[in-house]
Design an enzyme around this catalytic site. Structure first.
Site, PDB file in Angstrom:
ATOM      1  N   ARG A   1     -24.260  76.490   1.273  1.00  0.00           N
ATOM      2  CA  ARG A   1     -24.610  75.332   0.439  1.00  0.00           C
ATOM      3  C   ARG A   1     -24.290  74.045   1.194  1.00  0.00           C
ATOM      4  O   ARG A   1     -25.082  73.111   1.210  1.00  0.00           O
ATOM      5  CB  ARG A   1     -23.820  75.394  -0.881  1.00  0.00           C
ATOM      6  CG  ARG A   1     -24.017  74.195  -1.773  1.00  0.00           C
ATOM      7  CD  ARG A   1     -23.550  74.466  -3.186  1.00  0.00           C
ATOM      8  NE  ARG A   1     -22.108  74.476  -3.334  1.00  0.00           N
ATOM      9  CZ  ARG A   1     -21.477  74.846  -4.449  1.00  0.00           C
ATOM     10  NH1 ARG A   1     -22.158  75.268  -5.489  1.00  0.00           N
ATOM     11  NH2 ARG A   1     -20.164  74.818  -4.520  1.00  0.00           N
TER      12      ARG A   1
ATOM     13  N   ARG B   1     -11.623  77.088 -17.832  1.00  0.00           N
ATOM     14  CA  ARG B   1     -11.088  77.655 -16.600  1.00  0.00           C
ATOM     15  C   ARG B   1      -9.640  78.102 -16.757  1.00  0.00           C
ATOM     16  O   ARG B   1      -9.061  78.617 -15.804  1.00  0.00           O
ATOM     17  CB  ARG B   1     -11.165  76.623 -15.486  1.00  0.00           C
ATOM     18  CG  ARG B   1     -12.384  76.777 -14.563  1.00  0.00           C
ATOM     19  CD  ARG B   1     -12.353  75.594 -13.638  1.00  0.00           C
ATOM     20  NE  ARG B   1     -12.972  75.753 -12.363  1.00  0.00           N
ATOM     21  CZ  ARG B   1     -14.155  75.261 -12.026  1.00  0.00           C
ATOM     22  NH1 ARG B   1     -14.911  74.678 -12.926  1.00  0.00           N
ATOM     23  NH2 ARG B   1     -14.601  75.368 -10.791  1.00  0.00           N
TER      24      ARG B   1
HETATM   25  P1  AMP Z   1     -17.181  72.994 -10.043  1.00  0.00           P
HETATM   26  O1  AMP Z   1     -18.307  72.042  -9.813  1.00  0.00           O
HETATM   27  O2  AMP Z   1     -17.282  73.684 -11.373  1.00  0.00           O
HETATM   28  O3  AMP Z   1     -16.991  73.952  -8.916  1.00  0.00           O
HETATM   29  O4  AMP Z   1     -15.839  72.114 -10.132  1.00  0.00           O
HETATM   30  C1  AMP Z   1     -15.414  71.335  -9.029  1.00  0.00           C
HETATM   31  C2  AMP Z   1     -13.961  70.933  -9.205  1.00  0.00           C
HETATM   32  O5  AMP Z   1     -13.795  70.159 -10.394  1.00  0.00           O
HETATM   33  C3  AMP Z   1     -12.981  72.095  -9.382  1.00  0.00           C
HETATM   34  O6  AMP Z   1     -12.576  72.659  -8.155  1.00  0.00           O
HETATM   35  C4  AMP Z   1     -11.835  71.398 -10.115  1.00  0.00           C
HETATM   36  O7  AMP Z   1     -11.092  70.585  -9.232  1.00  0.00           O
HETATM   37  C5  AMP Z   1     -12.581  70.487 -11.054  1.00  0.00           C
HETATM   38  N1  AMP Z   1     -12.918  71.160 -12.338  1.00  0.00           N
HETATM   39  C6  AMP Z   1     -14.163  71.431 -12.820  1.00  0.00           C
HETATM   40  N2  AMP Z   1     -14.101  72.026 -14.015  1.00  0.00           N
HETATM   41  C7  AMP Z   1     -12.781  72.160 -14.308  1.00  0.00           C
HETATM   42  C8  AMP Z   1     -12.056  72.720 -15.396  1.00  0.00           C
HETATM   43  N3  AMP Z   1     -12.692  73.286 -16.449  1.00  0.00           N
HETATM   44  N4  AMP Z   1     -10.692  72.676 -15.345  1.00  0.00           N
HETATM   45  C9  AMP Z   1     -10.040  72.117 -14.311  1.00  0.00           C
HETATM   46  N5  AMP Z   1     -10.660  71.583 -13.245  1.00  0.00           N
HETATM   47  C10 AMP Z   1     -12.022  71.598 -13.228  1.00  0.00           C
END
Ligand code: AMP
Length: 191
Positions: free
Chosen positions: A126, A87
């Site tokens: 969702r 990310r």
């Molecule tokens: P997601 O399920 O991919 O939408 O991730 C949910 C939350 O987890 C994000 O909003 C971030 O707070 C954290 N997160 C997930 N993946 C990452 C990543 N690669 N880098 C930083 N934070 C992450």
């Protein structure tokens, strides 16, 4: 074959990753899922990141790179699907270094393109569906966190589109199409 699913929150990365797991036996590595699991199990790291996640901000590169490294060295399957990772550019560089260390490489970066209005609507839906089904609603699926998540995406993650394009790895798909059509586009790219 190792691939990245790149796209903003609500683009359908998790849905498409699940399909690839079922049909190809690939291994889904979702840092979001790993972080949520860490929270549920009450680890120190989980406690540390909970507030950041709920606000919609990105957790530190160090934490997610550590999680990915652990999985890469322990999981086996017909290739990895990176879902929600990398990310940031620092994460992208770290991933390249980790893969090289393991004698592996990145096959393709699939960019799932969706317009902003649709994203916000999908995330709101969702949450509503989960609520209606009596399932837990993600704490970050609320209007304020979604706004922050989108901003984090544009500021920190969207530069990866240019990064992977320049490397020649980027393949865009229309994430606005029906789920089945998106799946078909991805299948066509992966062959
Ligand atoms: P997601 O399920 O991919 O939408 O991730 C949910 C939350 O987890 C994000 O909003 C971030 O707070 C954290 N997160 C997930 N993946 C990452 C990543 N690669 N880098 C930083 N934070 C992450």
């Amino acid at each position: 074959m190792n691939i990245i699913l790149l796209g903003p929150p609500g683009a359908g990365k998790g849905t498409q990753a699940q399909h690839l797991v079922e049909t190809r036996g690939m291994v889904q590595l979702s840092t979001g899922d790993m972080l949520r699991a860490a929270r549920t199990s009450g680890t120190e790291m989980g406690k540390k990141v909970a507030e950041i996640m709920d606000a919609g901000k990105l957790v530190t590169d160090e934490i997610v790179i550590g999680l990915i490294e652990e999985q890469l060295t322990t999981q086996k399957g017909a290739g990895f699907i990176f879902d929600g990772f990398p990310r940031t550019l620092a994460q992208a560089d770290a991933l390249a270094a980790l893969l090289t260390k393991l004698g592996q490489s990145l096959h393709t970066v699939i960019e799932m393109r969706v317009d902003d209005e649709t994203l916000v609507q999908r995330i709101v839906n969702r949450a509503e569906q989960a609520r209606a089904a009596g399932q837990p609603v993600r704490a970050d699926d609320n209007a304020e966190s979604v706004r922050v998540r989108l901003m984090e995406y544009y500021r920190k993650t969207s530069p990866l589109i240019g990064y992977y394009y320049a490397k020649g790895d980027l393949r865009p798909v229309n994430g606005l199409a029906e789920i089945k059509e998106v799946t078909a586009s991805i299948e066509a790219i992966l062959g």
